[in-house]
Design a protein around this motif. Structure first.
Motif, short mmCIF file in Angstrom:
data_model
loop_
_atom_site.label_atom_id
_atom_site.label_comp_id
_atom_site.label_asym_id
_atom_site.label_seq_id
_atom_site.Cartn_x
_atom_site.Cartn_y
_atom_site.Cartn_z
N LEU A 23 0.91 -1.69 -0.05
CA LEU A 23 -0.34 0.37 -0.07
C LEU A 23 0.62 1.36 -0.41
O LEU A 23 0.35 2.46 -0.16
CB LEU A 23 -0.70 -0.29 1.02
N ALA A 24 2.00 1.14 0.32
CA ALA A 24 3.05 2.43 0.86
C ALA A 24 3.46 2.78 -0.64
O ALA A 24 2.80 3.88 -1.24
CB ALA A 24 3.84 1.73 1.73
N VAL A 25 3.54 1.57 -1.23
CA VAL A 25 4.36 1.81 -2.80
C VAL A 25 2.97 2.20 -4.09
O VAL A 25 3.28 3.71 -4.36
CB VAL A 25 4.70 1.20 -3.43
N ALA A 26 2.12 1.42 -3.72
CA ALA A 26 0.71 1.77 -4.20
C ALA A 26 0.35 3.96 -3.86
O ALA A 26 -0.29 3.92 -4.70
CB ALA A 26 -0.29 1.35 -4.18
N PHE A 27 0.71 3.58 -2.79
CA PHE A 27 0.18 5.46 -2.27
C PHE A 27 1.52 6.31 -2.74
O PHE A 27 1.14 7.75 -1.86
CB PHE A 27 -0.72 5.33 -1.23
N THR A 33 -2.20 10.94 0.33
CA THR A 33 -1.35 10.91 1.57
C THR A 33 0.38 12.26 1.23
O THR A 33 0.76 12.24 2.53
CB THR A 33 -0.50 10.01 0.70
N ARG A 34 -0.21 12.14 0.32
CA ARG A 34 1.34 13.34 -0.81
C ARG A 34 0.94 14.38 0.29
O ARG A 34 1.98 15.07 1.06
CB ARG A 34 1.45 13.50 -2.07
N TRP A 35 -0.41 14.88 0.50
CA TRP A 35 -0.41 15.85 1.76
C TRP A 35 -1.04 15.97 2.48
O TRP A 35 -0.26 16.88 3.83
CB TRP A 35 -2.24 16.50 0.83
N ALA A 36 -1.16 14.72 2.85
CA ALA A 36 -1.80 14.50 4.42
C ALA A 36 -0.26 13.86 5.77
O ALA A 36 -0.66 13.75 6.59
CB ALA A 36 -3.30 13.37 4.55
N VAL A 37 0.72 13.34 4.86
CA VAL A 37 2.05 12.99 5.42
C VAL A 37 3.67 13.60 5.35
O VAL A 37 3.51 14.25 3.71
CB VAL A 37 1.67 11.28 5.16
N PRO A 38 3.86 13.92 6.24
CA PRO A 38 4.73 14.57 6.74
C PRO A 38 5.64 14.43 5.23
O PRO A 38 6.08 12.60 4.89
CB PRO A 38 5.90 14.87 7.28
N ALA A 101 -4.13 19.96 10.06
CA ALA A 101 -4.79 19.59 8.52
C ALA A 101 -6.21 18.41 7.78
O ALA A 101 -7.53 18.66 7.62
CB ALA A 101 -3.88 20.18 7.53
N VAL A 102 -4.83 17.39 8.45
CA VAL A 102 -5.91 15.76 8.43
C VAL A 102 -8.07 15.71 9.07
O VAL A 102 -8.20 15.41 8.87
CB VAL A 102 -4.95 14.95 8.18
#
Length: 190
Positions: A23-27, A33-38, A101-102
């Motif tokens: 899932l980490a590769v897929a996302f 996720t680019r917006w929500a994860v530093p 933000a999330v």
């Protein structure tokens, strides 16, 4: 043209790390996720978040994967139990300065009694072969008949996939300084 047949099964607990890594590769480039994860330690944070979410879904919902864990889908029933505080603390730490933000991002609530399709991911090397649609259909089959399934997505390509599987768009939400989130439900309203 030959069709590919995928064998799906409930995700075994022993495959949790493999599924989180998938899932980490897929996302990796997914707008939400680019917006929500530093950005700092992004891949590690994303893998750890996916593992936490999958573990929770495994304990409280349905998680399906193909035989070699190159595709995964997770659903939660209506009103799942509150995640343990230790999980909430870890999720908060992994979101870091993006946490406010999330949690401030609001999308329409799912219909009453709906299950939620929490995540769907396919290995980028296996995309375009029908595995995603097979996982979505299996997820819908895992839900009691007549019960709606809701989801949110921030990738326009996913909207087309979900529409082909019977979902309809109920709302689009533009997040401040973030992606557009498309809320969908199946069965689609007629």
């Amino acid at each position: 043209m030959s069709s590919t047949v995928f064998t799906l099964r409930p995700l075994p607990a022993a495959a949790l790390d493999d599924a989180a890594a998938l899932l980490a590769v897929a996302f990796a480039d997914y707008p939400w996720t680019r917006w929500a994860v530093p950005a700092q330690d992004y891949a590690d944070r994303l893998t750890r978040l996916q593992r936490l979410y999958l573990q929770y879904a495994l304990e409280n919902g349905v998680v399906l994967a193909d035989a070699d864990v190159s595709g995964v889908v997770a659903l939660l029933p209506p009103n799942p139990p509150e995640p343990p505080s230790s999980m909430q603390d870890e999720v908060a730490a992994l979101h870091g300065d993006r946490l406010a933000a999330v949690f401030g991002a609001t999308t329409p609530p799912p219909p009453a009694g709906a299950w939620t399709l929490e995540t769907l991911g396919v290995d980028p090397r296996r995309r375009g072969r029908g595995l995603g649609a097979t996982l979505v259909r299996a997820a819908l089959d895992a839900v009691p008949a007549g019960v709606p399934v809701a989801l949110d997505t921030s990738d326009p390509r996913n909207v087309r996939l979900y529409e082909r599987c019977g979902f309809g768009v109920i709302e689009r939400t533009d997040l401040p300084d973030g992606p557009t989130v498309v809320s969908m439900v199946s069965p689609a309203a007629t």
